[in-house]
Write an enzyme that holds these catalytic residues in place. Structure first.
Site, short mmCIF file in Angstrom:
data_model
loop_
_atom_site.label_atom_id
_atom_site.label_comp_id
_atom_site.label_asym_id
_atom_site.label_seq_id
_atom_site.Cartn_x
_atom_site.Cartn_y
_atom_site.Cartn_z
N HIS A 1 0.94 -1.22 -0.06
CA HIS A 1 0.18 0.09 0.13
C HIS A 1 0.77 1.33 -0.17
CE1 HIS A 1 -4.32 0.64 -0.09
NE2 HIS A 1 -4.39 0.92 0.99
N ASN B 1 -6.98 6.26 3.69
CA ASN B 1 -8.30 6.31 3.44
C ASN B 1 -8.66 7.63 3.69
OD1 ASN B 1 -8.44 3.39 3.20
ND2 ASN B 1 -9.78 3.16 5.09
N ASP C 1 -0.96 2.42 -5.20
CA ASP C 1 -0.92 0.90 -5.49
C ASP C 1 -2.17 0.54 -6.22
OD1 ASP C 1 -2.00 1.80 -2.93
OD2 ASP C 1 -2.81 -0.52 -3.19
N ASN D 1 -9.63 3.21 -1.47
CA ASN D 1 -10.03 3.91 -0.76
C ASN D 1 -9.47 5.42 -0.64
OD1 ASN D 1 -12.37 2.43 0.12
ND2 ASN D 1 -11.20 1.32 1.63
#
Length: 187
Positions: free
Chosen positions: A19, A66, A91, A112
């Site tokens: 991530h 997020n 990513d 997200n």
């Protein structure tokens, strides 16, 4: 003005996770150009640079993935950055490790961080540099996968993709995004 935003999660715990490949690209871009992304404001780490008369802003939101759009929105408001001057590096599960893909716009694709940026900016019209991380195989969940480190077997491909992403970012500072897409999406 060009604004390059790398997405990731802050802290040592997440440093080498899939991530965080957006942060990895930003760190390598800064390292190669002798820049320091060390100023803290707008709930993010950033730097302001100048390249051949072009103002270049680099941002690593520190809000956790997020809520990335909250940091970017504050950053854009302060520096008066237009949507078309933003490139977000993140990513992507739908690309294999080692692949990069540039796009002018699009949806969130289940990401997200991108979903929050779209919500905060009120548009899908911003440039993206998608970094392939591949998909997990059962029984691994997507959350565990993206928060997991890259395996040693993918190290070469990941390193190559980070290098290509850095070159693409540098090219965008000098060229039109269409030219950069034509050059780097063909690889």
């Amino acid at each position: 003005m060009k604004c390059i935003v790398g997405l990731g999660n802050p802290g040592k715990k997440y440093e080498k996770t899939r991530h965080n490949i957006g942060f990895m690209v930003m760190d390598e871009l800064a390292r190669q150009n002798h820049w320091s992304i060390s100023q803290m404001k707008f709930r993010g780490l950033y730097t302001t640079e100048h390249v051949n008369g072009e103002k270049v802003l680099l941002l690593k939101p520190q809000t956790y993935m997020n809520l990335s759009g909250e940091s970017l929105r504050a950053f854009m408001d302060y520096f008066d950055i237009d949507d078309e001057d933003i490139l977000v590096v993140f990513d992507d599960l739908d690309l294999p490790p080692g692949k990069i893909r540039l796009r002018k716009k699009g949806g969130h694709g289940g990401h997200n961080g991108i979903r929050n940026i779209i919500d905060q900016l009120g548009t899908k019209e911003f440039k993206r540099l998608r970094m392939g991380i591949g998909r997990p195989e059962a029984p691994v969940t997507v959350v565990d996968y993206v928060l997991g480190d890259f395996p040693k077997s993918e190290a070469g491909a990941v390193s190559d993709s980070i290098e290509q992403a850095v070159k693409a970012c540098e090219a965008w500072i000098e060229k039109s995004f269409d030219e950069v897409m034509n050059e780097f999406n063909a690889k």
